[in-house]
Design a protein around this motif. Sequence first.
Motif, PDB file in Angstrom:
ATOM      1  N   LYS A  57       9.919  -7.794  38.436  1.00  0.00           N
ATOM      2  CA  LYS A  57      11.197  -8.211  38.294  1.00  0.00           C
ATOM      3  C   LYS A  57      11.890  -8.555  39.679  1.00  0.00           C
ATOM      4  O   LYS A  57      13.155  -7.716  39.735  1.00  0.00           O
ATOM      5  N   GLY A  58      11.481  -8.841  40.641  1.00  0.00           N
ATOM      6  CA  GLY A  58      12.207  -9.217  41.936  1.00  0.00           C
ATOM      7  C   GLY A  58      12.227  -7.930  42.790  1.00  0.00           C
ATOM      8  O   GLY A  58      12.820  -8.113  43.909  1.00  0.00           O
ATOM      9  N   LEU A  72       7.008  11.851  55.297  1.00  0.00           N
ATOM     10  CA  LEU A  72       6.289  10.413  54.709  1.00  0.00           C
ATOM     11  C   LEU A  72       6.338  10.335  53.132  1.00  0.00           C
ATOM     12  O   LEU A  72       5.924  11.088  52.512  1.00  0.00           O
ATOM     13  N   TYR A  73       7.150   9.137  52.951  1.00  0.00           N
ATOM     14  CA  TYR A  73       7.395   8.897  51.259  1.00  0.00           C
ATOM     15  C   TYR A  73       6.592   7.485  51.034  1.00  0.00           C
ATOM     16  O   TYR A  73       6.672   6.652  51.457  1.00  0.00           O
ATOM     17  N   VAL A  74       5.910   7.647  49.717  1.00  0.00           N
ATOM     18  CA  VAL A  74       5.565   6.717  48.973  1.00  0.00           C
ATOM     19  C   VAL A  74       5.976   6.747  47.561  1.00  0.00           C
ATOM     20  O   VAL A  74       5.914   7.764  46.866  1.00  0.00           O
ATOM     21  N   GLY A  75       6.681   5.685  47.098  1.00  0.00           N
ATOM     22  CA  GLY A  75       7.068   5.511  45.856  1.00  0.00           C
ATOM     23  C   GLY A  75       6.717   4.271  45.211  1.00  0.00           C
ATOM     24  O   GLY A  75       6.720   3.244  45.412  1.00  0.00           O
ATOM     25  N   MET A  76       6.619   4.554  43.844  1.00  0.00           N
ATOM     26  CA  MET A  76       6.459   3.579  43.009  1.00  0.00           C
ATOM     27  C   MET A  76       7.688   3.196  41.925  1.00  0.00           C
ATOM     28  O   MET A  76       8.056   4.241  41.532  1.00  0.00           O
ATOM     29  N   LEU A  77       8.074   1.850  41.689  1.00  0.00           N
ATOM     30  CA  LEU A  77       9.281   1.751  40.948  1.00  0.00           C
ATOM     31  C   LEU A  77       8.799   2.600  39.345  1.00  0.00           C
ATOM     32  O   LEU A  77       7.769   2.088  39.015  1.00  0.00           O
ATOM     33  N   LYS A  81      10.387   1.828  36.637  1.00  0.00           N
ATOM     34  CA  LYS A  81      10.627   0.842  35.548  1.00  0.00           C
ATOM     35  C   LYS A  81       9.530   0.261  35.255  1.00  0.00           C
ATOM     36  O   LYS A  81       9.608   0.116  33.700  1.00  0.00           O
ATOM     37  N   PRO A  82       8.350  -0.412  35.833  1.00  0.00           N
ATOM     38  CA  PRO A  82       7.185  -0.848  34.839  1.00  0.00           C
ATOM     39  C   PRO A  82       6.632   0.221  33.876  1.00  0.00           C
ATOM     40  O   PRO A  82       6.373  -0.179  32.721  1.00  0.00           O
ATOM     41  N   TYR A  83       6.633   1.275  34.349  1.00  0.00           N
ATOM     42  CA  TYR A  83       6.034   2.556  33.450  1.00  0.00           C
ATOM     43  C   TYR A  83       7.296   2.495  32.369  1.00  0.00           C
ATOM     44  O   TYR A  83       6.756   2.982  31.143  1.00  0.00           O
ATOM     45  N   ILE A  84       8.202   2.807  32.688  1.00  0.00           N
ATOM     46  CA  ILE A  84       9.218   2.915  31.690  1.00  0.00           C
ATOM     47  C   ILE A  84       9.371   1.748  30.473  1.00  0.00           C
ATOM     48  O   ILE A  84       9.229   2.058  29.381  1.00  0.00           O
ATOM     49  N   ASP A  85       9.132   0.587  31.159  1.00  0.00           N
ATOM     50  CA  ASP A  85       8.999  -0.691  30.259  1.00  0.00           C
ATOM     51  C   ASP A  85       7.900  -0.459  29.472  1.00  0.00           C
ATOM     52  O   ASP A  85       7.846  -0.749  28.091  1.00  0.00           O
ATOM     53  N   LEU A  86       6.722  -0.043  30.065  1.00  0.00           N
ATOM     54  CA  LEU A  86       5.513   0.070  29.428  1.00  0.00           C
ATOM     55  C   LEU A  86       5.547   1.133  28.085  1.00  0.00           C
ATOM     56  O   LEU A  86       5.192   0.947  27.083  1.00  0.00           O
TER      57      LEU A  86
END
Lengths: 662, 262
Positions: free
Chosen positions: A241-242, A318-323, A325-330
């Motif tokens: 979603k952008g 050092l940071y890595v992050g996943m949004l 939202k896709p999981y929440i939406d899932l």
Amino acid sequence: MKFKRYLDKFLNLPLRHKFILSFLAVISLGGLLTLTFGTRLEHRTIISLAQAKVQHDLASAWMVYNEKLSDIRDIVRINSSRESVQNSLKTNDRETLLKYLGRVRKEFNLDVLSLTDSQGKIIFRTSQPDLWGDEQDHDPLVLRALKGEIVSSTQIIPREDLVKENKNLAVQAYLDIIPTPKAAPSLKKHEEDGMMLKAAAPLIDEDYRIIGVLYGGILLNRDYEIVDRVKEIVFKGEKYKGREIGTATIFQHDLRISTNVKKENGERAIGTRVSQEVNQAVLKEGKPWIHRAFVVNAWYISAYEPIKNIDGGIIGILYVGMLEKPYIDLRNKVMITFTGIAVLCVIILLVILFFITSTIIRPLQNMVFATNKIARGDMNHKVDISFQDEVGQLAQSFNQMTDALKIANQKLILWGKTLEKRVEERTKELKDMQDSMIQSEKMASLGKIAAGVAHEINNPLTSILINTHLMMEKTSKESPFQENLNMISEETSRCSDIVKGLLEFARQNPPQKSYVDINEIVNTVIGILEKQVTLKNIQIFKKLEKKLPLIGVDASKIKQVFWNLIINAAEAMPQGGTLMISSRLSRSEQFIEVECLDTGVGISDEQKKKLFDPFFTTKGGGTGLGLAVSYGIIEQHHGRIDVKSQLSQGSSFTVSLPVKGT
Amino acid sequence: MMEERMEDMVKRKILVVDDEINVCKSIRQAITKEEYDVDMALSGEEALQMDKEKLYDLVITDLMMPGISGVELLTSIKINRPEVIVILVTGYPTIKTAVQSVKLGAFDYIPKPFTPDELRSLVSRAFREAAGKGIETEKTPSPVIPEGLYLMRGHTWLRKEEEHMATIGIVYDFFKNLERITRIELTPENKTIIQGEVCARITDAEGHIHRIWSPASGRIARINKTIEEDINLLKKDPYGRGWLLQIVAPELEKDIEGLVAS
């Protein structure tokens, strides 16, 4: 109290509603529980999966990061061992070195590539050839290289060092600190130092003497190569979603210096700081932190790990992050699907319930309807038996009950009718009995008195009669006394007749009973009397019930009673008529009844009262004892004589004799 | 006439027994004649005592008395002296007893109350019979009483006809000592008569009225009109055409118990 009221309200609901509500309650509770626990479980599973992934991604990010670092180290190592470089350093040919190394720096896109002598004094900086001769011995990497090591590490470079290397680097490193919510409190307004991937290697001649140190590095501030590479390699640049799904950041201490996390306006979010929570865990305690985190403006599932310098001091993250939202939406999608299925189930269940309750309730409603009908008196109503289940059996029983009820009701009605009749009959019987008791008492006392008086009165009558006659004899026939004496004589005779009548009535011997057939007695009497003149114009009918029980009576006395009754009946019909004689067993089967029914002149009510009194007669020549004597006889047999009569219609005399003599 | 003279010489002794003095006196007065010697006794005991001394010819006794009853007196006297004539005076309740006492040897009975004439007729008939018995020969022998009759001795007979019907007549002996019969008066049809009571009255030439006792109770079904026309039939054919009445008697068997079979 309130609960009880609701419970009552519920219990008063129609059966169908109760059914449906109960089912609904159970389903809702089950659904809700499943939903709650299911989603939580699912959430946890998804999140932990995501966390595992992010952990893995962080490892990938480290690989990219370290690869970069090892690239720099390789460049520094290879060039430090180059013979031409060593020769040029020995000959102090700065021109050639600068030319060559300057070309290397540009080729490998390093920010810094400088050379020191064996004392750590700068020979030249490729990024700033004009400034040389200063000491570089405060640099831990250079110091280690002077001891013969090839080292690489992330290092914090103070501003003055950056300025020495190149003014542009200081500008690149300079960052205004943007106030960030949740960050640890800090008074710092801007960051002047920089963070650099750095490597250093000694230059060693043929005699194994260290003649100098070559060091190089890349300033990480505002350099997005690593983070974008991480994004590309790990997340393949996917967007949701952008928004970038995956982000990576390098922190100098708690400050974002290189990141692809974007701000609202689409700019990279450098200059913002890490949250205090992460700060505490990673920077202070040196632990990795893998969690849901609010990064800049959205939730991320993130992993943070400390970046250490050569001495092992923590200098960044050092940071890595996943949004997230896709999981929440899932998760939401799953939850919605879940809920949808549950709701669908409920609806299907309701429909099924509706039909099931219908099949249960309709017969019951029919039954209720039937009960109401029966209650209103319609006994003919039947319940349809649809199935052979419990309700069907109930309906069957119900129908049977209705039938039984119908029969009972009919019986009751019939009984009510007969009861009325019986009460009437019984009342009449009682009245008759009372009448007859009065009569019998009257007779009994009369009989006693009669017997006593008659006997005593005979003696004086005898004297009077004899003496009257003697006087008549002694008086001359012409004497006027003759008439008086004659009158005395006549009246005395009349007295005697009266006394005789009384005695006839009073003289009742005890009956001598034997078992006889009443019909036979009736037949005998009729047989005798039929030939009589008195019965000449009278038609006699007999209606005798066969098979009457034998009863113990004094046959001759009973004969006399029937005799008297028949004679009386005949005398009541001087112009002729019909005489009906019938015998039967009484309704109670305790009496034999013989009825003598004539079509004669009848008896008036007035006469009826005296009918059984001695000397009461309606006939000129009667003694008036026939019925009195008959009455006495029947009384002795513990029976009854009942009279019914209507003037000028006829009379009926019924003699009732007990079947079981007492 | 010769007989009467003989009687003049010996006065007939009569004893009247009744527990009531007035009745006794009345009876004595009623029958007192020159040729009768009438005594009175107020109880059976007294009567027996007096009879031992005087040996009466005729005893007129009440049936119901305290102590020795009339029937006991009858049997006591008759045991020793069967020739004594006993007439029982009876009240209505004891009429059955009186009928039965005829069986025991009483000449006749007379129900209370009665007129002097009725008693005199009876007494005279009694003495005539007593006298007659003494006469050995009769002008005509008494006709034989047919079998199957029930008798009220010296009075009436009864013949059972078809069921419950009975014919009643007067026995020959009744007329034997009477003068010619001049009149008979029968109880009319449909009347009820009772055993021991009057069912007919006959008048003899001397004007004595004799009451005829019915041997049974019943309703009179028929009367013999022939005898009213030819009164002599009574004596000529006493057991045949001289019958009196036919009755329907519901209690015939019981009535017969008080009678004697021929």
